[in-house]
Design a protein around this motif. Structure first.
Motif, PDB file in Angstrom:
ATOM      1  N   ASP A   1       0.838  -1.202   0.000  1.00  0.00           N
ATOM      2  CA  ASP A   1       0.000   0.000   0.000  1.00  0.00           C
ATOM      3  C   ASP A   1       0.868   1.245   0.000  1.00  0.00           C
ATOM      4  N   ALA A   2       0.306   2.329  -0.496  1.00  0.00           N
ATOM      5  CA  ALA A   2       1.059   3.566  -0.703  1.00  0.00           C
ATOM      6  C   ALA A   2       1.616   4.113   0.610  1.00  0.00           C
ATOM      7  N   ARG A   3       0.822   4.054   1.672  1.00  0.00           N
ATOM      8  CA  ARG A   3       1.296   4.583   2.954  1.00  0.00           C
ATOM      9  C   ARG A   3       2.497   3.770   3.448  1.00  0.00           C
ATOM     10  N   GLY A   4       2.427   2.457   3.336  1.00  0.00           N
ATOM     11  CA  GLY A   4       3.535   1.617   3.767  1.00  0.00           C
ATOM     12  C   GLY A   4       4.797   1.895   2.975  1.00  0.00           C
ATOM     13  N   ARG A   5       4.644   2.119   1.687  1.00  0.00           N
ATOM     14  CA  ARG A   5       5.818   2.411   0.867  1.00  0.00           C
ATOM     15  C   ARG A   5       6.449   3.743   1.266  1.00  0.00           C
ATOM     16  N   ARG A   6       5.619   4.711   1.651  1.00  0.00           N
ATOM     17  CA  ARG A   6       6.172   5.984   2.124  1.00  0.00           C
ATOM     18  C   ARG A   6       6.927   5.791   3.435  1.00  0.00           C
ATOM     19  N   VAL A   7       6.436   4.904   4.298  1.00  0.00           N
ATOM     20  CA  VAL A   7       7.135   4.613   5.558  1.00  0.00           C
ATOM     21  C   VAL A   7       8.507   4.010   5.272  1.00  0.00           C
ATOM     22  N   LEU A   8       8.569   3.095   4.302  1.00  0.00           N
ATOM     23  CA  LEU A   8       9.862   2.518   3.928  1.00  0.00           C
ATOM     24  C   LEU A   8      10.811   3.599   3.409  1.00  0.00           C
TER      25      LEU A   8
END
Length: 252
Positions: free
Chosen positions: A186-193
């Motif tokens: 998901d987009a939010r998880g990718r931003r966290v990474l």
């Protein structure tokens, strides 16, 4: 084995000797193998790194492992598979050997300026949807690489007289990877990474030369964007790159 579970379970296949763990998993991916398959070898006869460089390691000295992932994301974000594995490996090195490492964008782990690990990710579009991403990593555990490479190894910098157990190191890597693998979907998880890379990236602020497929880009590593790409400040403005061979240059 450490309980490294998310939506699926790691399936670890061990080899005393193999040509390449990446090659093995790419073949399995083409056959439709499910996500979570892991290949680990004591020795590779045809290991390779970026730009078709040969990856060499004496039998039983280092951790040589590849993982098959099938994240639900756009092709432009598949490079974050490398990021997820790198961050998990950094956690494992700290937990098992007490060694803090930094991330050299896009695919190396460093202790100081010495290379500790390298990562090679390859995408296999045949054999199922979503496509398979094979991420291979070699972590120098007991052998730092050839002298001319200027590398280091965990046992050389850990400050402990005890050897580092490669199996335990792999277990911790898989444990640390499981939640990061879920972030890829998901987009939010990718931003966290991307945020985590930004906080641990030794490339930022450095003058760099990035070797791309058909050109070189030179400038100062200005930042990591929300998709985990490197932003370089060049003489003609900001340039964003998704992948490339990065050289840290000495200050002018």
């Amino acid at each position: 084995m450490v309980n490294a579970m998310s939506a699926w379970q790691w399936q670890v296949r061990r080899f005393e000797e193999i040509d390449s763990t990446n090659t093995y998993l790419k073949e399995r991916a083409r056959e439709g193998a499910p996500e979570g398959l892991v290949a680990v070898a004591d020795h590779q006869t045809a290991g390779r790194g970026r730009l078709h460089r040969r990856w060499e390691s004496p039998p039983g000295a280092n951790l040589l492992v590849s993982l098959l992932l099938r994240p639900e994301c756009d092709p432009d974000d598949l490079h974050l598979c490398t990021t997820a594995v790198a961050l998990a490996a950094a956690d494992a090195c700290r937990e098992v050997a007490g060694v803090d490492v930094s991330f050299k964008w896009p695919n190396d782990l460093l202790v100081g300026e010495s290379k500790l690990a390298g990562i090679l990710a390859e995408v296999e579009f045949a054999g199922g949807t979503p496509p398979g991403v094979v991420v291979g990593i070699g972590i120098n555990v007991a052998w730092p690489g050839p002298p001319e490479a200027g590398g280091t190894c965990l046992e050389g910098v850990s400050g402990s007289a005890q050897s580092v157990d490669r199996k335990v190191l792999l277990d911790h890597l898989l444990y640390a990877l499981a939640p990061r693998r879920e972030m890829l979907d998901d987009a939010r998880g990718r931003r966290v990474l991307a945020d985590e890379v930004r906080s641990r990236c030794s490339t930022l602020g450095q003058r760099v030369r990035v070797l791309l497929a058909d050109e070189e880009v030179t400038g100062v590593a200005h930042g990591i964007d929300g998709s985990g790409r490197l932003v370089i400040e060049t003489e003609t403005g900001l340039r964003t790159v998704t992948a490339g061979d990065v050289v840290h240059l000495r200050p002018c």
